[in-house]
Design a protein around this motif. Sequence first.
Motif, PDB file in Angstrom:
ATOM      1  N   ALA A   1      -4.839  -0.476   8.110  1.00  0.00           N
ATOM      2  CA  ALA A   1      -6.146   0.178   8.085  1.00  0.00           C
ATOM      3  C   ALA A   1      -6.587   0.522   9.501  1.00  0.00           C
ATOM      4  CB  ALA A   1      -7.173  -0.738   7.425  1.00  0.00           C
ATOM      5  N   PRO A   2      -7.500   1.496   9.652  1.00  0.00           N
ATOM      6  CA  PRO A   2      -8.007   1.830  10.988  1.00  0.00           C
ATOM      7  C   PRO A   2      -8.653   0.624  11.658  1.00  0.00           C
ATOM      8  CG  PRO A   2      -8.662   3.498   9.390  1.00  0.00           C
ATOM      9  CD  PRO A   2      -8.070   2.367   8.609  1.00  0.00           C
ATOM     10  N   LYS A   3      -8.485   0.552  12.978  1.00  0.00           N
ATOM     11  CA  LYS A   3      -9.084  -0.524  13.762  1.00  0.00           C
ATOM     12  C   LYS A   3     -10.230  -0.022  14.638  1.00  0.00           C
ATOM     13  CE  LYS A   3      -4.692  -3.063  14.175  1.00  0.00           C
ATOM     14  NZ  LYS A   3      -3.679  -3.597  15.129  1.00  0.00           N
ATOM     15  N   VAL A   4     -10.225   1.263  14.932  1.00  0.00           N
ATOM     16  CA  VAL A   4     -11.201   1.843  15.857  1.00  0.00           C
ATOM     17  C   VAL A   4     -12.098   2.850  15.144  1.00  0.00           C
ATOM     18  CG1 VAL A   4     -11.470   3.278  17.912  1.00  0.00           C
ATOM     19  CG2 VAL A   4      -9.763   1.453  17.883  1.00  0.00           C
ATOM     20  N   ASN A   5     -11.494   3.846  14.522  1.00  0.00           N
ATOM     21  CA  ASN A   5     -12.260   4.891  13.833  1.00  0.00           C
ATOM     22  C   ASN A   5     -12.543   4.455  12.398  1.00  0.00           C
ATOM     23  OD1 ASN A   5     -12.283   6.648  16.083  1.00  0.00           O
ATOM     24  ND2 ASN A   5     -10.214   7.332  15.588  1.00  0.00           N
ATOM     25  N   VAL A   6     -13.413   3.475  12.273  1.00  0.00           N
ATOM     26  CA  VAL A   6     -13.655   2.847  10.972  1.00  0.00           C
ATOM     27  C   VAL A   6     -14.832   3.475  10.226  1.00  0.00           C
ATOM     28  CG1 VAL A   6     -12.657   0.661  11.704  1.00  0.00           C
ATOM     29  CG2 VAL A   6     -15.105   1.063  12.041  1.00  0.00           C
ATOM     30  N   GLU A   7     -15.604   4.311  10.903  1.00  0.00           N
ATOM     31  CA  GLU A   7     -16.759   4.939  10.252  1.00  0.00           C
ATOM     32  C   GLU A   7     -16.341   6.313   9.729  1.00  0.00           C
ATOM     33  OE1 GLU A   7     -21.412   6.176  11.124  1.00  0.00           O
ATOM     34  OE2 GLU A   7     -20.320   4.941  12.567  1.00  0.00           O
ATOM     35  N   THR A   8     -15.867   6.343   8.505  1.00  0.00           N
ATOM     36  CA  THR A   8     -15.396   7.581   7.889  1.00  0.00           C
ATOM     37  C   THR A   8     -16.554   8.267   7.178  1.00  0.00           C
ATOM     38  OG1 THR A   8     -13.242   6.555   7.533  1.00  0.00           O
ATOM     39  CG2 THR A   8     -13.705   8.575   6.322  1.00  0.00           C
ATOM     40  N   THR A   9     -16.713   9.570   7.404  1.00  0.00           N
ATOM     41  CA  THR A   9     -17.809  10.316   6.780  1.00  0.00           C
ATOM     42  C   THR A   9     -17.335  11.267   5.687  1.00  0.00           C
ATOM     43  OG1 THR A   9     -17.688  12.054   8.470  1.00  0.00           O
ATOM     44  CG2 THR A   9     -19.173  10.195   8.896  1.00  0.00           C
TER      45      THR A   9
END
Length: 740
Positions: A557-565
């Motif tokens: 899973a993403p570790k940095v870009n975790v805020e998906t819109t």
Amino acid sequence: MLFCIGLGSTRNELFTPPLPATPKLWAGGSEDRLVTIQASRGAFVTDLGDVVEPPASQEIQRPQIFNQVASSEEPILQERPATIQVTKGSSVNDIGDVEEQQSLAEDVSEMQPVVADGGRLTDISKSQAATQAGNSQDPASISVQGAMTDKVKSAAGLLSPTAVSPGYVFPDTSNFERLNRLADELPDYVHIPLHMAVQEETLDSWEEDWFAHAVFEPKTHGSLKEPTIDFVYTWVNGSDTRFAETMRPYELNSSLNDDAGEWIASHGVNRYRDWDELRYSIRSVEKHAGSFRNNIQILVNAVEGEDGTMSKQRPTWLRDDSEIQSALQVLSQEDFFGAEEAECLPTFNSLTIENQIYNTPSDTDRIFAMSDDMFLGKPHAASDIYSPLFGTVMGFKPNSYNTIVPPSEKDALRFGEKPYLIYTSWMLNRRFGTRKRKGQVHFGHSLSRSVYKEAMEAFPRPALKSACQKFRGETGFQLYSWYNAFHYTIERHREALLWSYIMIRSDPDRNGYLNWEERQAIVSDLEEGLANEGRNSFRKRMYYYVAKSLGDAGLEAPKVNVETTWTSLDGPATIANIDCFEFNVNECLAPGFSSPSWDERSDNPVFSTAAIFDRLARQDPQCGDCLTKLLLNRVEQGLSPLLPHAEKDAEHRQTVLKALKRYSYVVVEPDALFTMVTDAEQVQVRLIDRLADPDKQAGQLCLNDDVTTDNENELLALRETISRLFNEHWGTPSRFEAWS
């Protein structure tokens, strides 16, 4: 004109009336009555109104169009309102004149490429298209064969780490002039058919369930393989006297040069200054992305020595041996520019170099393009950049661009990247229809080489013109490759869904015409979807389930870009913030669409699938957005309502699935920090002190050189402070360094 689409908070008041209280689908009854279908709590109420006579004319008067370029100036009103003649083969040019033209519908998959010339679309043969695209040797060259051709292979052992080909000299200026003339003869944009664009794409076993139903079953499909990604840098050492001497004659002969020498004096100091950023940026990649990093590629200029021999610029600290070439390559422009584009070398223009990045040789399609002033600040997963399930990771700024008149000389003089955003918006609007498109964030850019290649080939004249610009601003405008690639990907995904539904699914006899029975089926589909409009909880929002879905597929899973819109599995990004409470099929699809009366005696050209597709995809993109959203409202998750039927049309369904895989994307709010570096004190307070707090560390950093002083003591203090910042975060040398 009543444009019956509700657009919520994003609507343009010039185009839409106030929203109704309840959702409505405007259609005609079998007796030519105007039927308003209202959706309330999932139930339909039919309100039969008075008999409405069919329109005497098929002309639709459009409102006056304003220039919506993002700027502080008032909108510029065009001289004349545009009128769309809704008959087969007609449209409106840029200033409102009706011109005969071919629809772009067939060319998206089945027809030959369609080339736009001066605002007019002309159906041409493959050989003509190849000639206009500047490649007469291969008639299919206008199609996208994918970047993974025989040119895209491992660079290890093929490219010299330091030397340019023996005897190489920069091309004569006559070649530059010839290519500029050739570019002037090319079309601004072309339409690349889907079946040609996806012919190098492959499907495994999981794509059917994933794109149709948003389901990944690990017991059936097992775990997917983590992707590998190339990290590609543009780099120049402005302190190298050979670089300055190589560039000097081109500066003197540039159209930007002035008698007072102000341009030469001003453009080079901070643009080419070196703070040793590249060394530490590579360290950050090795530290935080080493598990999925494929190759590192450094794109440099060739420079001429005192003895006249040519060599590549190369960091002095970088090892120069065969052991590292399997993982890191130094590529001069001559190593990767296309054959024709190389005739304009050298270039000192980062936009020109970026427009050719897809040509860099590799055994992977995926790129993360960086400047040497960009750094990774935290551990990354591959899915922070790209994943097989969700595709390319994109980030955008709040500001949008929507250029609907040709950019002006005033636009060319705007600050920074704005001229290129304005110009590329103009090109995208002409190709895909008018809409606001956000600018990309100023950090690393996730790209597919093959899609990037397609996005450049789709704009032949601007692409070749760009290759011939040695410095930014020489002709005022250039394609902005990142902005173009991101929005081209989004629009092609949307276009594939519309083509799939209108051209294939809704036309089962495949005769290119929607008869009354087929039109009724579309209205029925829209009615079903309209019943769920406004129910935010009805459709599963896949952007909330990115981490879980990746975990199901065995991916990190993403570790940095975790805020998906948003994800493309939720539908086109263009439907994210619209409300479609009202949809008039007679306005959005075709005049008389809701009645059998208008083609009882003979076929009516406005009911051709090509005309309707073109209307939805390009002429009235807001209509296409609402149609897509309402159709997706028929199911709780996945894209199945828009796909060809699996049993009846397996071949076209495979084409569409390949397109959805090729153009898939995810939009995020990046965990990133952008700083315009000015002095030592600022670096200490804004960066060193802040980043010492673990809660304030950033996943990605960009440190842009905005230093204006030439005081030696101030510059020395700044260099020492930057060095301390770099060593605190990336102090461990990478294996690529000869010395530290």
